[in-house]
Design a protein around this motif. Structure first.
Motif, PDB file in Angstrom:
ATOM      1  N   ALA A   1       0.828  -1.209   0.000  1.00 61.00           N
ATOM      2  CA  ALA A   1       0.000   0.000   0.000  1.00 61.00           C
ATOM      3  C   ALA A   1       0.863   1.259   0.000  1.00 61.00           C
ATOM      4  N   ALA A   2       1.972   1.233   0.748  1.00 65.31           N
ATOM      5  CA  ALA A   2       2.863   2.391   0.801  1.00 65.31           C
ATOM      6  C   ALA A   2       3.528   2.630  -0.551  1.00 65.31           C
ATOM      7  N   LEU A   3       3.904   1.557  -1.252  1.00 73.92           N
ATOM      8  CA  LEU A   3       4.517   1.698  -2.578  1.00 73.92           C
ATOM      9  C   LEU A   3       3.541   2.348  -3.564  1.00 73.92           C
ATOM     10  N   VAL A   4       2.293   1.882  -3.538  1.00 73.25           N
ATOM     11  CA  VAL A   4       1.289   2.422  -4.457  1.00 73.25           C
ATOM     12  C   VAL A   4       0.981   3.876  -4.118  1.00 73.25           C
ATOM     13  N   ALA A   5       0.833   4.184  -2.827  1.00 75.90           N
ATOM     14  CA  ALA A   5       0.537   5.565  -2.413  1.00 75.90           C
ATOM     15  C   ALA A   5       1.662   6.508  -2.835  1.00 75.90           C
ATOM     16  N   GLU A   6       2.897   6.072  -2.679  1.00 79.94           N
ATOM     17  CA  GLU A   6       4.037   6.906  -3.086  1.00 79.94           C
ATOM     18  C   GLU A   6       4.027   7.147  -4.593  1.00 79.94           C
ATOM     19  N   ALA A   7       3.692   6.113  -5.360  1.00 78.98           N
ATOM     20  CA  ALA A   7       3.660   6.242  -6.818  1.00 78.98           C
ATOM     21  C   ALA A   7       2.575   7.208  -7.271  1.00 78.98           C
ATOM     22  N   ARG A   8       1.460   7.240  -6.561  1.00 80.45           N
ATOM     23  CA  ARG A   8       0.342   8.106  -6.934  1.00 80.45           C
ATOM     24  C   ARG A   8       0.503   9.539  -6.436  1.00 80.45           C
ATOM     25  N   ALA A   9       1.477   9.783  -5.589  1.00 79.33           N
ATOM     26  CA  ALA A   9       1.622  11.102  -4.965  1.00 79.33           C
ATOM     27  C   ALA A   9       2.395  12.089  -5.832  1.00 79.33           C
ATOM     28  N   HIS A  10       2.937  11.654  -6.949  1.00 74.42           N
ATOM     29  CA  HIS A  10       3.743  12.549  -7.794  1.00 74.42           C
ATOM     30  C   HIS A  10       2.893  13.712  -8.310  1.00 74.42           C
ATOM     31  N   ASP A  11       3.483  14.903  -8.268  1.00 79.83           N
ATOM     32  CA  ASP A  11       2.819  16.121  -8.752  1.00 79.83           C
ATOM     33  C   ASP A  11       3.763  16.786  -9.736  1.00 79.83           C
ATOM     34  N   THR A  12       3.628  16.434 -11.015  1.00 80.75           N
ATOM     35  CA  THR A  12       4.575  16.865 -12.034  1.00 80.75           C
ATOM     36  C   THR A  12       3.898  17.753 -13.072  1.00 80.75           C
ATOM     37  N   GLN A  13       4.721  18.382 -13.897  1.00 83.27           N
ATOM     38  CA  GLN A  13       4.207  19.255 -14.950  1.00 83.27           C
ATOM     39  C   GLN A  13       3.820  18.481 -16.212  1.00 83.27           C
ATOM     40  N   LEU A  14       3.886  17.158 -16.194  1.00 88.30           N
ATOM     41  CA  LEU A  14       3.522  16.392 -17.383  1.00 88.30           C
ATOM     42  C   LEU A  14       2.145  16.833 -17.882  1.00 88.30           C
ATOM     43  N   PRO A  15       1.981  17.032 -19.197  1.00 90.84           N
ATOM     44  CA  PRO A  15       0.714  17.536 -19.737  1.00 90.84           C
ATOM     45  C   PRO A  15      -0.278  16.457 -20.133  1.00 90.84           C
ATOM     46  N   ASP A  16       0.097  15.174 -19.946  1.00 88.81           N
ATOM     47  CA  ASP A  16      -0.708  14.081 -20.512  1.00 88.81           C
ATOM     48  C   ASP A  16      -2.072  13.929 -19.854  1.00 88.81           C
ATOM     49  N   PHE A  17      -2.258  14.477 -18.658  1.00 84.15           N
ATOM     50  CA  PHE A  17      -3.558  14.391 -17.978  1.00 84.15           C
ATOM     51  C   PHE A  17      -4.674  14.980 -18.831  1.00 84.15           C
ATOM     52  N   ALA A  18      -4.324  15.925 -19.711  1.00 84.46           N
ATOM     53  CA  ALA A  18      -5.338  16.638 -20.500  1.00 84.46           C
ATOM     54  C   ALA A  18      -5.676  15.923 -21.806  1.00 84.46           C
ATOM     55  N   ALA A  19      -5.043  14.770 -22.064  1.00 88.21           N
ATOM     56  CA  ALA A  19      -5.308  14.036 -23.305  1.00 88.21           C
ATOM     57  C   ALA A  19      -6.683  13.372 -23.261  1.00 88.21           C
ATOM     58  N   ALA A  20      -7.174  12.993 -24.433  1.00 86.02           N
ATOM     59  CA  ALA A  20      -8.394  12.184 -24.518  1.00 86.02           C
ATOM     60  C   ALA A  20      -8.011  10.736 -24.210  1.00 86.02           C
ATOM     61  N   PHE A  21      -8.354  10.257 -23.017  1.00 87.22           N
ATOM     62  CA  PHE A  21      -7.955   8.922 -22.581  1.00 87.22           C
ATOM     63  C   PHE A  21      -8.664   7.846 -23.414  1.00 87.22           C
ATOM     64  N   ARG A  22      -7.932   6.756 -23.683  1.00 87.46           N
ATOM     65  CA  ARG A  22      -8.486   5.609 -24.386  1.00 87.46           C
ATOM     66  C   ARG A  22      -8.513   4.407 -23.453  1.00 87.46           C
ATOM     67  N   GLN A  23      -9.502   3.540 -23.609  1.00 90.15           N
ATOM     68  CA  GLN A  23      -9.566   2.326 -22.813  1.00 90.15           C
ATOM     69  C   GLN A  23      -8.335   1.477 -23.113  1.00 90.15           C
ATOM     70  N   PRO A  24      -7.628   0.983 -22.082  1.00 96.84           N
ATOM     71  CA  PRO A  24      -6.338   0.319 -22.310  1.00 96.84           C
ATOM     72  C   PRO A  24      -6.415  -1.081 -22.907  1.00 96.84           C
ATOM     73  N   VAL A  25      -7.580  -1.705 -22.868  1.00 96.56           N
ATOM     74  CA  VAL A  25      -7.737  -3.034 -23.450  1.00 96.56           C
ATOM     75  C   VAL A  25      -9.183  -3.180 -23.914  1.00 96.56           C
ATOM     76  N   ALA A  26      -9.378  -3.862 -25.031  1.00 97.16           N
ATOM     77  CA  ALA A  26     -10.734  -4.113 -25.508  1.00 97.16           C
ATOM     78  C   ALA A  26     -11.322  -5.291 -24.738  1.00 97.16           C
ATOM     79  N   GLY A  27     -12.596  -5.181 -24.371  1.00 94.66           N
ATOM     80  CA  GLY A  27     -13.246  -6.260 -23.644  1.00 94.66           C
ATOM     81  C   GLY A  27     -14.535  -5.796 -23.012  1.00 94.66           C
ATOM     82  N   ILE A  28     -15.192  -6.720 -22.349  1.00 93.89           N
ATOM     83  CA  ILE A  28     -16.463  -6.445 -21.681  1.00 93.89           C
ATOM     84  C   ILE A  28     -16.196  -5.926 -20.271  1.00 93.89           C
ATOM     85  N   VAL A  29     -16.836  -4.818 -19.917  1.00 93.00           N
ATOM     86  CA  VAL A  29     -16.709  -4.280 -18.563  1.00 93.00           C
ATOM     87  C   VAL A  29     -17.576  -5.116 -17.633  1.00 93.00           C
ATOM     88  N   THR A  30     -16.928  -5.827 -16.715  1.00 90.82           N
ATOM     89  CA  THR A  30     -17.637  -6.733 -15.808  1.00 90.82           C
ATOM     90  C   THR A  30     -17.728  -6.192 -14.387  1.00 90.82           C
TER      91      THR A  30
END
Length: 267
Positions: free
Chosen positions: A119-148
């Motif tokens: 849990a600590a590893l995941v929390a640390e990974a999610r805590a980054h606050d960077t200037q990367l601009p990719d948050f503003a992109a049109a996100f695509r579903q990462p895999v084709a399939g049925i949402v279950t």
């Protein structure tokens, strides 16, 4: 049910004109994208929000976000604007999953140190606050399939209430390629976390991250820069899983975001 009005919600404020524009969704599980005068200071409920050099920013509202929130923008010349946001409230389903090994529903005491480390590893990974601009992109579903499995549903595991589901489950055959939904930098790549097995966390900038769970194979390493559509791993059934699928999650720092809302905005 979420109507298109909320998914395509656009709010423009004109005091002065074009000083602040918001688009996206002020809704539980939603991202609200902002554009303001470069150099402005932005706060949400008193929390400082990163503003990019072009004046862009993003806000996230978790599963149980309160019905209202206060946004404050202070422009470089000192003028300040306060906006009261109405956060749309949602109803969530109950999802029952039976047949899980009981040690994964109620883990033995011997593994709790490992769970806390994960849990600590995941929390640390999610805590980054960077200037990367990719948050503003049109996100695509990462895999084709049925949402279950859908975001926000209350999980009943082997008859026992547990945490809500904070992502979407997409069923696909084991080994199916998983593609990056938007560009970013890999902040975590672990092959065997207790609950989630093969796990990747991808930083899209400004606190927005994607997490990919139960992967059979990882094809990136921490620090890698990936573009939208790049292959990052393969679908599996590792960790606490009853079948091959991808559990895809989006966060704004520690706030849980609904991937379906984010991808719907791109349609």
């Amino acid at each position: 049910m979420i109507g298109p009005l909320f998914l395509l919600f656009l709010l423009a404020l004109s005091a002065p004109a074009a000083a602040l524009e918001l688009s996206g969704g002020a809704i539980q599980g939603g991202l609200l994208y902002g554009q303001t005068v470069p150099g402005s200071q932005v706060r949400l409920e008193g929390r400082s929000v990163r503003v990019g050099p072009e004046g862009r920013f993003v806000l996230g509202f978790g599963r149980d976000a309160a019905p209202s929130a206060t946004l404050t923008v202070r422009r470089p010349e000192g003028a300040e604007e306060t906006v009261s946001l109405t956060v749309v409230q949602r109803d969530y389903e109950v999802q029952r999953i039976d047949g899980l090994p009981q040690t994964l529903v109620t883990p033995p005491e011997a593994v709790w140190d490992r769970i806390r480390r994960d849990a600590a590893l995941v929390a640390e990974a999610r805590a980054h606050d960077t200037q990367l601009p990719d948050f503003a992109a049109a996100f695509r579903q990462p895999v084709a399939g049925i949402v279950t499995g859908i975001y926000g549903s209350q999980r009943i595991l082997n008859g026992q209430p547990r945490q809500p589901h904070y992502g979407i489950d997409i069923a696909a055959p084991e080994g199916t390629p998983v593609l990056s939904p938007a560009g970013g930098i890999v902040r975590l790549a672990e092959v065997d976390l207790y609950y989630t097995g093969g796990t990747i966390v991808l930083d899209h900038g400004h606190g927005v991250s994607s997490t990919f769970l139960h992967l059979a194979g990882l094809e990136v390493a921490v620090g890698d820069r990936v573009a939208q559509g790049d292959r990052i791993g393969t679908v599996g059934s590792t960790g606490r899983s009853t079948g091959a699928h991808l559990d895809w999650r989006i966060n704004w720092f520690d706030e849980r975001i609904d991937p379906q809302l984010v991808t719907d905005l791109a349609k």
